[in-house]
Design a protein around this motif. Sequence first.
Motif, short mmCIF file in Angstrom:
data_model
loop_
_atom_site.label_atom_id
_atom_site.label_comp_id
_atom_site.label_asym_id
_atom_site.label_seq_id
_atom_site.Cartn_x
_atom_site.Cartn_y
_atom_site.Cartn_z
N ALA A 183 0.20 -1.59 0.14
CA ALA A 183 -0.21 -0.32 0.43
C ALA A 183 0.93 1.62 0.06
N TYR A 184 2.01 1.23 0.99
CA TYR A 184 2.84 2.39 0.83
C TYR A 184 3.77 2.74 -0.59
N ILE A 185 3.79 1.18 -1.30
CA ILE A 185 4.71 1.62 -2.37
C ILE A 185 4.41 1.91 -3.37
N PHE A 186 3.08 1.12 -3.84
CA PHE A 186 2.33 1.45 -4.77
C PHE A 186 1.07 2.29 -5.02
N GLY A 187 0.51 2.19 -3.67
CA GLY A 187 -0.76 3.04 -3.59
C GLY A 187 0.05 4.00 -2.96
N GLY A 188 1.12 5.21 -2.38
CA GLY A 188 2.30 6.34 -2.41
C GLY A 188 2.91 6.79 -3.32
N HIS A 189 3.40 5.55 -4.57
CA HIS A 189 3.78 5.75 -5.34
C HIS A 189 5.43 6.18 -5.12
N HIS A 190 5.92 5.22 -4.55
CA HIS A 190 7.43 5.02 -4.01
C HIS A 190 7.87 3.89 -4.87
N VAL A 191 7.56 3.88 -5.76
CA VAL A 191 7.69 2.48 -6.83
C VAL A 191 9.16 2.81 -6.92
N ALA A 192 9.64 4.68 -7.42
CA ALA A 192 11.03 5.24 -7.81
C ALA A 192 11.53 4.32 -7.49
N PRO A 193 12.15 4.63 -6.29
CA PRO A 193 13.35 4.84 -5.03
C PRO A 193 13.36 3.06 -4.52
N TRP A 194 12.27 2.65 -4.13
CA TRP A 194 12.39 1.32 -4.35
C TRP A 194 13.02 0.11 -5.39
N GLY A 195 12.58 0.49 -6.17
CA GLY A 195 13.14 0.36 -8.10
C GLY A 195 14.76 -0.05 -7.84
N VAL A 196 14.98 2.20 -8.24
CA VAL A 196 16.45 1.99 -7.91
C VAL A 196 17.31 1.53 -6.76
N LEU A 197 16.93 1.23 -5.49
CA LEU A 197 17.09 0.43 -4.59
C LEU A 197 17.73 -0.75 -5.04
N SER A 198 16.94 -0.90 -5.19
CA SER A 198 17.02 -2.14 -6.29
C SER A 198 17.96 -2.79 -6.57
N LEU A 199 18.13 -1.96 -7.34
CA LEU A 199 18.60 -2.32 -8.86
C LEU A 199 20.84 -1.55 -7.91
N CYS A 242 3.08 15.68 -11.03
CA CYS A 242 2.38 14.85 -12.36
C CYS A 242 3.43 15.30 -13.25
N ALA A 243 4.73 15.88 -13.39
CA ALA A 243 4.82 16.02 -14.44
C ALA A 243 6.12 15.47 -14.81
N GLY A 244 6.97 15.09 -13.53
CA GLY A 244 7.59 13.44 -14.20
C GLY A 244 9.13 13.97 -13.19
N PRO A 245 9.02 14.37 -12.18
CA PRO A 245 9.83 14.74 -11.35
C PRO A 245 10.61 13.37 -10.75
N ALA A 246 10.00 12.17 -10.55
CA ALA A 246 10.56 11.34 -10.05
C ALA A 246 10.71 10.90 -11.37
N THR A 247 10.56 9.95 -12.18
CA THR A 247 10.57 9.69 -13.44
C THR A 247 11.77 10.18 -13.81
N MET A 248 12.76 11.53 -14.16
CA MET A 248 13.63 11.92 -14.69
C MET A 248 14.46 11.41 -13.09
N ALA A 249 14.11 11.74 -11.87
CA ALA A 249 15.27 11.28 -11.24
C ALA A 249 15.63 9.69 -12.10
N VAL A 250 14.55 8.89 -11.36
CA VAL A 250 14.79 7.10 -12.49
C VAL A 250 15.60 7.47 -13.65
N PHE A 251 16.10 8.50 -14.03
CA PHE A 251 16.71 8.54 -15.47
C PHE A 251 17.40 7.70 -15.09
#
Length: 281
Positions: free
Chosen positions: A32-48, A185-194
């Motif tokens: 719920a925290y990871i997906f519902g709170g849109h925290h997938v990006a940092p968790w994905g990068v941490l896994s990598l 909404c404009a994508g800073p999380a995706t820019m950070a992941v990129f």
Amino acid sequence: MMLRPVAWPAACLVLWWLFYRDGFCGGLFSLAYIFGGHHVAPWGVLSLCVFWLVLKRDEVKQNLPGKVAPGFLITGACIVWLSFLLPEQPDFILLKFLAGCLGLFIAFFGRAGLLPARLLAVYAWTVLMPVAVQAFLERPYALAAVRPAVWAGGLAGLPLSADGQMLTVYPLSGDSISVTVTAACAGPATMAVFTAIFMLMFMDLRLPGRTAAGVFIFGAAGTWLQSVVRIVVIMACGYYGGAPALWQAHFWTVYLLFPLWYLVFAAVYFKVLSRVPPVAR
């Protein structure tokens, strides 16, 4: 030397018990925290980063033996101290704990902590960059996506209008839907992941400086463009399916569009890399 491999995890455990135990029990690892709170990006990068560290574990092991220079002791202590200065918010709890563990690792093992430090910096970027954008560049970052989205929507035949960060679509049902496009909404999380994934690729598969800069600019522009496309797709779903479809698209499109885009970017990266002479890498 024999005691350090035992002393370091013990010190990390004490650190967790004294300062982070309650934060870790607050649903930090829940879906719920990871997906519902849109925290997938940092968790994905941490896994990598963890996967990358496992692949490079021999490089870390080579630097484990030997005495620790005083400079590393001071650096490690400073990192532990700086970890306590990060905000006391759920988004920062894991970063604070990992930074403290890194500081202890550098204090115990010296040079062996350099590679983990680089990886933690990559992860920290994905946590801190979106927060910084929302704090200091909220409006300009959002408008940089809203205005092109209105233009692109018009080309696609969507009745869109914008008033600042307020974006309005006029569905087939006749009732307009207005949403506020924030910086998030404009994508800073995706820019950070990129940026984070690019740094991981660059650390392992190096390009010459100018070539790397050009590839990065291409990737950053493409990441911004996919954020614009995402907004258009969301509003198109609202146009054809109403508000429920709009919010469903808002939740899922980020998990579809960005991975597809990064596959394209990775293909370009490897294509450019194949043309670089090995001596220049």
